[in-house]
Design a protein around this motif. Sequence first.
Motif: not given
Length: 326
Positions: A107-124
Motif C-alpha cells: 500500500v505505501p508503494a502504491l501510494g508513491m504512484l499516485g491516487p489511482g485508479p489502478f488496475a492490479l496485476v499480480e504474478l503468482g
Amino acid sequence: MRPMTDGSHVARDYRFHAAEMSSSPSYRAWALGIAEDPETQAVIAALPAAKQQANLVFAAARWHGARPGSYDALRATLLGPRWPQVRATILERRTQTNEVGRLTALVPALGMLGPGPFALVELGASAGLCLYPDRYDYDWGERGCLTGSGGPTLATLATGPLPVPAAHPRIAARVGVDLHPLDVSDAGDRAWLLTLVWPEHEERRTRLAAALDLAGADRPTMIAGDMLGHLKEAVALAESCGATPVVHHSAAVAYLDGEQRERLDQRLRELVAAGRCHWVSLEGARVLPRVTATAPVADEHRLCLAVDGRAVAWAHGHGADLSWFG
C-alpha cells in the motif's frame, strides 16, 4: 529400501530455512533436525529440485497427519509408510502461501504512484488474496495509520521515512496470474492454504480465513498459466480497464529459475520504460539481483520491496515489520 541420494545441499538449505523459520519453534526444530539427519536429507534430495523447499515438505507432512512439535513426528512421516502419500502431495501441491500481511508494504508503494485508479496485476497470485489492498485498514505503528475501509486491520512494525498514504488506493480491476490458481470457494484449496500457515502463527491463520471470505465475495479475474508467458496478456487486460496498470508480485519469482528471473526482470523494465505499467516487487534478496543492488544495505532474511525496479524497503515475509529507506 530407498536408494540413497546425496543430501549435503539439503542440509545447507535447511539450516538456512531454520533461520528463516525462527518465529515458528516447531518448524525451526524440524528444519534443524533435517539438517543433521542424512536419512531424511536423502529422501528430500530425491524430490525434484523445485519441490525440496521446507514450506512445502512440512505442509505436506502436516496434511498427512504429522503433528508439529518434536522432530521425531516429522521423521516418522518422511521415513515411514505414509511417505508415498506425502510425496504425492508434494508433487501435486505448491507453496502458494497467500499472505495478506504483505499488503502493509504494497500500500505505501502504491501510494508513491499516485491516487489511482489502478488496475492490479499480480504474478503468482495463488488465490488472489493480495489483490484487495483497498479492503483493509493499516496500522504502521508510530509511522501512522490508514482507516476507513470497513475491513480488517493489518498491522506491522514500521521504521524509517515511511510515506503513509492519505487515502486507500482506488482499484478498478484485479487480475491474477498463476500456474494453478486456487479457488477460494473450494474447500480443499482453502484447507491447503490454511495448512501452509506455520504452526504457532494463529494470528496469520485467522487473518487468512478472513481474507478468503473477503475474496469469495468479489472474486478476481484469474489467468491460469506461467507469469512469463501471460505477462503481456495480463497487462493488456489491465490497460483495457482505463486505469493505471500496476504489476506486483511477492515471494513468487523465487520459484523461477535464474534465466527466467532475468527474463521477467527485463520484460518488466521494458513495460515500465514504455509507460505501459508500474512494477512493485517484494522478493528475497537473492531473487532479483539488479533490484536488490539498488538497496543501500543488504538483508538476506527479509524481502526487498521495490517500485519500478528501485528498492525502497526491507519487509518481513509475513508482514511483521517494514524498514523503509526509499
